[in-house]
Design a protein around this motif. Structure first.
Motif, short mmCIF file in Angstrom:
data_model
loop_
_atom_site.label_atom_id
_atom_site.label_comp_id
_atom_site.label_asym_id
_atom_site.label_seq_id
_atom_site.Cartn_x
_atom_site.Cartn_y
_atom_site.Cartn_z
N ALA A 1 1.80 -6.99 2.10
CA ALA A 1 2.68 -5.81 2.01
C ALA A 1 1.93 -4.64 1.41
CB ALA A 1 3.93 -6.13 1.19
N LEU A 2 1.14 -4.91 0.38
CA LEU A 2 0.36 -3.84 -0.25
C LEU A 2 -0.65 -3.25 0.73
CD1 LEU A 2 -0.19 -5.43 -3.79
CD2 LEU A 2 1.58 -3.79 -3.06
N SER A 3 -1.25 -4.10 1.56
CA SER A 3 -2.18 -3.61 2.59
C SER A 3 -1.45 -2.74 3.61
CB SER A 3 -2.83 -4.79 3.32
OG SER A 3 -3.66 -5.50 2.45
N MET A 4 -0.27 -3.16 4.00
CA MET A 4 0.51 -2.37 4.95
C MET A 4 0.88 -1.02 4.36
SD MET A 4 3.00 -5.23 6.68
CE MET A 4 3.86 -4.08 7.78
N ILE A 5 1.27 -1.01 3.10
CA ILE A 5 1.63 0.24 2.43
C ILE A 5 0.43 1.17 2.36
CG2 ILE A 5 2.34 1.27 0.22
CD1 ILE A 5 3.94 -1.46 -0.19
N GLU A 6 -0.72 0.64 2.00
CA GLU A 6 -1.93 1.47 1.91
C GLU A 6 -2.31 2.03 3.28
OE1 GLU A 6 -5.16 3.57 0.46
OE2 GLU A 6 -3.35 2.83 -0.49
N GLU A 7 -2.24 1.21 4.31
CA GLU A 7 -2.55 1.69 5.66
C GLU A 7 -1.55 2.77 6.09
OE1 GLU A 7 -4.61 2.22 9.09
OE2 GLU A 7 -5.22 0.98 7.39
N ALA A 8 -0.29 2.57 5.78
CA ALA A 8 0.73 3.57 6.11
C ALA A 8 0.49 4.86 5.35
CB ALA A 8 2.12 3.02 5.81
N ARG A 9 0.07 4.76 4.11
CA ARG A 9 -0.21 5.95 3.30
C ARG A 9 -1.38 6.73 3.89
NH1 ARG A 9 -3.70 7.90 0.21
NH2 ARG A 9 -4.98 6.03 0.16
#
Length: 108
Positions: A21-29
């Motif tokens: 989830a943290l990876s997805m958030i960072e990619e989305a950011r």
């Protein structure tokens, strides 16, 4: 990193953790414009699932999910997702932080 178990030529099982989830958030950011639809859809639709489940494909909002996985689950007839509640809570919180920017970018 997400674990993907190929059960047979038609079925996979995906297991994710908080870190995914943290990876997805960072990619989305980093790519808010590219993932604006996914971000806004997650924020707007996840409450219907009580924040502990989400069907990325039901709303055509799986680009970010697929990026994190590194594969296209649609190549299989069936897949399941095993994820702790922390994955979904964190994903929702992170997408909520990006929501206003994503909403604005989606309109551009």
């Amino acid at each position: 990193m997400a674990a993907i178990d190929i059960i047979d030529e038609k079925t996979i099982k995906i297991s994710v953790q908080l870190e995914d989830a943290l990876s997805m958030i960072e990619e989305a950011r980093k790519s808010t414009r590219e993932y604006a639809h996914d971000i806004t859809t997650i924020v707007e639709k996840m409450p219907e699932f009580e924040y502990t489940y989400f069907c990325f494909y039901a709303y055509d909002s799986a680009a970010l999910f697929e990026r994190m996985l590194g594969i296209d689950p649609k190549q299989y007839l069936s897949f399941s997702l095993d994820a702790p509640d922390s994955f979904f809570y964190s994903l929702y919180g992170g997408m909520t932080a990006l929501y206003e920017d994503a909403k604005r970018l989606a309109l551009d």
